[in-house]
Design a protein around this motif. Structure first.
Motif, PDB file in Angstrom:
ATOM      1  N   PHE A  23       0.848  -1.190   0.000  1.00  0.00           N
ATOM      2  CA  PHE A  23       0.000   0.000   0.000  1.00  0.00           C
ATOM      3  C   PHE A  23       0.887   1.245   0.000  1.00  0.00           C
ATOM      4  N   TRP A  24       0.719   2.092  -1.027  1.00  0.00           N
ATOM      5  CA  TRP A  24       1.592   3.251  -1.162  1.00  0.00           C
ATOM      6  C   TRP A  24       0.822   4.452  -1.709  1.00  0.00           C
ATOM      7  N   ALA A  25       1.427   5.628  -1.583  1.00  0.00           N
ATOM      8  CA  ALA A  25       0.895   6.866  -2.149  1.00  0.00           C
ATOM      9  C   ALA A  25       2.037   7.577  -2.875  1.00  0.00           C
ATOM     10  N   PRO A  26       1.754   8.196  -4.027  1.00  0.00           N
ATOM     11  CA  PRO A  26       2.816   8.792  -4.845  1.00  0.00           C
ATOM     12  C   PRO A  26       3.641   9.876  -4.138  1.00  0.00           C
ATOM     13  N   TRP A  27       3.022  10.620  -3.249  1.00  0.00           N
ATOM     14  CA  TRP A  27       3.704  11.752  -2.596  1.00  0.00           C
ATOM     15  C   TRP A  27       4.433  11.355  -1.314  1.00  0.00           C
ATOM     16  N   CYS A  28       4.321  10.094  -0.923  1.00  0.00           N
ATOM     17  CA  CYS A  28       4.840   9.638   0.371  1.00  0.00           C
ATOM     18  C   CYS A  28       6.361   9.425   0.327  1.00  0.00           C
ATOM     19  N   PRO A  29       7.128  10.182   1.132  1.00  0.00           N
ATOM     20  CA  PRO A  29       8.592  10.027   1.125  1.00  0.00           C
ATOM     21  C   PRO A  29       9.056   8.620   1.518  1.00  0.00           C
ATOM     22  N   LYS A  30       8.369   7.986   2.494  1.00  0.00           N
ATOM     23  CA  LYS A  30       8.751   6.632   2.900  1.00  0.00           C
ATOM     24  C   LYS A  30       8.503   5.643   1.762  1.00  0.00           C
ATOM     25  N   CYS A  31       7.403   5.828   1.039  1.00  0.00           N
ATOM     26  CA  CYS A  31       7.096   4.944  -0.099  1.00  0.00           C
ATOM     27  C   CYS A  31       8.166   5.093  -1.176  1.00  0.00           C
ATOM     28  N   ARG A  32       8.573   6.326  -1.428  1.00  0.00           N
ATOM     29  CA  ARG A  32       9.623   6.570  -2.421  1.00  0.00           C
ATOM     30  C   ARG A  32      10.928   5.903  -1.994  1.00  0.00           C
ATOM     31  N   ALA A  33      11.232   5.986  -0.706  1.00  0.00           N
ATOM     32  CA  ALA A  33      12.480   5.413  -0.190  1.00  0.00           C
ATOM     33  C   ALA A  33      12.469   3.888  -0.281  1.00  0.00           C
ATOM     34  N   GLU A  34      11.313   3.274  -0.052  1.00  0.00           N
ATOM     35  CA  GLU A  34      11.295   1.817  -0.047  1.00  0.00           C
ATOM     36  C   GLU A  34      10.955   1.210  -1.406  1.00  0.00           C
ATOM     37  N   ALA A  35      10.583   2.016  -2.376  1.00  0.00           N
ATOM     38  CA  ALA A  35      10.223   1.491  -3.705  1.00  0.00           C
ATOM     39  C   ALA A  35      11.309   0.590  -4.302  1.00  0.00           C
ATOM     40  N   PRO A  36      12.600   0.974  -4.251  1.00  0.00           N
ATOM     41  CA  PRO A  36      13.623   0.076  -4.810  1.00  0.00           C
ATOM     42  C   PRO A  36      13.696  -1.274  -4.089  1.00  0.00           C
TER      43      PRO A  36
END
Length: 138
Positions: free
Chosen positions: A33-46
């Protein structure tokens, strides 16, 4: 095989395809579960992309994006290179609600017998790997 009530949903993928949650029944699944603007989501995407690649053929990964518009979701998938698995556009957060997710990032680890383990926090690379490995062994 009985289908978990949580998997009784239909949704649109970020690229406009129809998706049935019931298609996941009997499989080993990780919902992210993620949101495009979420810094934590961006960090864990890789980390999520790497875990999905490593588990190809063993575990099905599905992203569940919410809290933003479709173009932002599509841009996130491209920018953060997580296009290796299906992403759902949960524009009304109905799937988030179905799994009790109120913040992102979060995960739902689903075993073939329908048992669901929801984790409502960011996971380190090792924690994600451990959980995927445990699911693979299930």
């Amino acid at each position: 095989m009985p289908v978990s009530d949580r998997l009784k949903f239909t949704a649109q993928t970020v690229d406009g395809q129809s998706f049935s949650g019931e298609s996941l029944a009997g499989k080993k699944v990780v919902l992210w579960f993620w949101a495009p603007w979420c810094p934590k989501c961006r960090a864990e995407a890789p980390r999520v992309a790497a875990a999905a690649r490593a588990a190809t053929g063993k575990v099905t990964f599905v992203g569940v994006a919410a809290q933003d518009a479709l173009p932002a979701m599509q841009k996130f998938i491209t920018d953060y290179k997580v296009s290796g698995f299906t992403h759902l556009a949960d524009l009304d957060a109905a799937i988030w609600t179905r799994f009790g997710v109120t913040q992102q990032p979060a995960y739902a680890f689903i075993s073939p017998d329908g048992k669901v383990d929801v984790v409502k926090q960011q996971l380190s690379e090792s924690a994600l790997t451990d959980r995927v490995t445990a699911l693979t062994a299930a």
